[in-house]
Scaffold this active site. Sequence first.
Site, PDB file in Angstrom:
ATOM      1  N   ASP A  82       7.566  97.548  60.198  1.00 43.10           N
ATOM      2  CA  ASP A  82       8.285  98.723  59.709  1.00 43.10           C
ATOM      3  C   ASP A  82       8.819  98.411  58.308  1.00 43.10           C
ATOM      4  OD1 ASP A  82       9.657 101.414  60.493  1.00 43.10           O
ATOM      5  OD2 ASP A  82      11.245 100.191  59.589  1.00 43.10           O
ATOM      6  N   ILE A  83       8.649  99.331  57.371  1.00 45.51           N
ATOM      7  CA  ILE A  83       9.136  99.139  56.004  1.00 45.51           C
ATOM      8  C   ILE A  83      10.656  99.319  55.981  1.00 45.51           C
ATOM      9  CG2 ILE A  83       9.017  99.962  53.619  1.00 45.51           C
ATOM     10  CD1 ILE A  83       6.205 100.984  54.216  1.00 45.51           C
ATOM     11  N   GLU A 129       6.184 105.113  58.697  1.00 47.71           N
ATOM     12  CA  GLU A 129       6.116 103.863  57.926  1.00 47.71           C
ATOM     13  C   GLU A 129       5.885 102.646  58.821  1.00 47.71           C
ATOM     14  OE1 GLU A 129      10.610 104.682  58.462  1.00 47.71           O
ATOM     15  OE2 GLU A 129       8.734 105.802  58.325  1.00 47.71           O
TER      16      GLU A 129
END
Length: 585
Positions: free
Chosen positions: A467-468, A510
């Site tokens: 996950d960003i 994301e």
Amino acid sequence: MKSLTYLFKDIPKLRTFLESHTLLFSQTAKSVLVQVFSSLPDRKVLGRITDEIREHIPKAVIVGSTTVGEIIDGQPKVRTVVLSFSFFDETVLKTFVVADPTGTEFEAGKNLIREINSMEGIAGVLLFATPQSISVSKLFRGMSEEKFDFPAFGGGAGVYDPNAASMIFLGRQAVSRGAICVAFLSKRLHIYTRTFLGWRPLSKEMTITQADGNLLNQIDEQSAFDIYNRYLNIPNDEHFFANAFEFPILIQKDGEMIARVPFFVTEDGSIGFLADIDPGDKFHIGYGEPNLILNHSESIRKELYDFEPDAIFLYACISRRFLLQDDANLEIQTFNHIAPTAGFYTYGEFIKRNNKMNLLNSTIVIVGVREGEQNSRRKLGLYKEVSNLPISNDPFSTTHSRIITRLVHFISVVTSELEDANKELKRVSCIDKLTQINNRLKLDEVLEYEFSISTRYNTGLSILILDIDHFKEVNDTFGHLVGDLVLTQLAGILKSCVRESDTVGRWGGEEFLIILPHTHLKDAKKVAEKIRAAVEKTDFQQAGHITCSMGAASFCEGDNSEKLLSRADKALYHAKSGGRNRVGY
């Protein structure tokens, strides 16, 4: 070597033929082979024919088979009895009978070749068998296991009534379950063998998903009969074989295409064949292309012309006669211009090639036999030049063949175009439009597959969920177009950090999922750390430096894919709650 052919009418006419044509040849011959190709499964009639031949040629080795069509002088016949006489100057014949090997075909094949290999000077082997009642595939696997360096050829006994039993025979010994073999012992006998198919794929590619020996149970996880019925509208009744044998399945084996002809249907929708079917094989339903068949026949005829045989034997699948109809003679008649030609239409063709015995369907096996060296008999006028053979001037001849050829070509092109379109559609449906990596649908498919492999073989499986960090701030600060650029650039980083056997995809928003087959948690952590570091040091277009968090999890006994994903998701939560830019597990 001398060769004669004879179309049987009755015993008195056979007696006259034997007295007038064969006595001189038989007196000087070292041995005599008589092949009997019979539409009649009547043992009494065949016994009387045998007795008559033996009375005039006591030394004759008489072998034969019931048929679904006979060939004499290069012409197809129906419901006849054809005799082929071969008078050898020096060759010795040895015979072998494999009687009722049901359940032990593999060992019977090994023992047969061991016995033949124990003799010296084997020039070749003729083999008849009953594919309806024994596993010829297993017999041939046993023969191939022992290995041998001489040509072998022949055919499987057929019968006009598919519900009746086919038969082969040696003299008066009839065999309804087994094989009969004639070995040629000679230093001067030369044997030419060739085969070709002439069938082309029509349907899309399909997969055999369940099979048991000669029974094909499921195609693409559907009933085998349902597939045939869908494409060909063939009912499950007593006429199934007659309706389906023109449409074999075409399978790639050892780099070449082989055909398997449907023979019967069971109550549960399985289709029976006369040879083994293997799960996992890819295949198409096929159909014959007459022009391709005739062109192959022409090229082989030229080879035979140069070989200069004394006799030609043909063992051809019944589906060829049914396909070509009145044009069936076009495939075989020109061989008779080279040497006396006889044979029969079979329930399977036998030939040794690629160092093993092969049971084929829908093919023709062509055998040229010559005793002694080539002596340029063409110069003596005993051979007709290829260019001098008769050609029809009728512009409407072979119309049937030409129409079928064009239809087969049309269907093949349409099928190919549809397959290409379906492949592209499948590819697009599995790709995330923005990042051009796998989407959620494809990731689910790969994960289920890899999970089943790991469960079965305990090979190890790990996943990473990425996950960003603070991706919402990227979108809010720079806009969604820049956010899209970040996602696309990140996808490229992920692909560069993993193996070709690993799978990378966009899990949603994301979040990304990385599937690592054959990988345990210790190594999965190393991959995750490699990815984390690569992301941290990258200067993303217009967004600068960003970080990511990951959760790693590995397969444990008793897991399912949902449990594995849940553990990886929890590990990601711990990484983010622990300060981000790290790997949780």
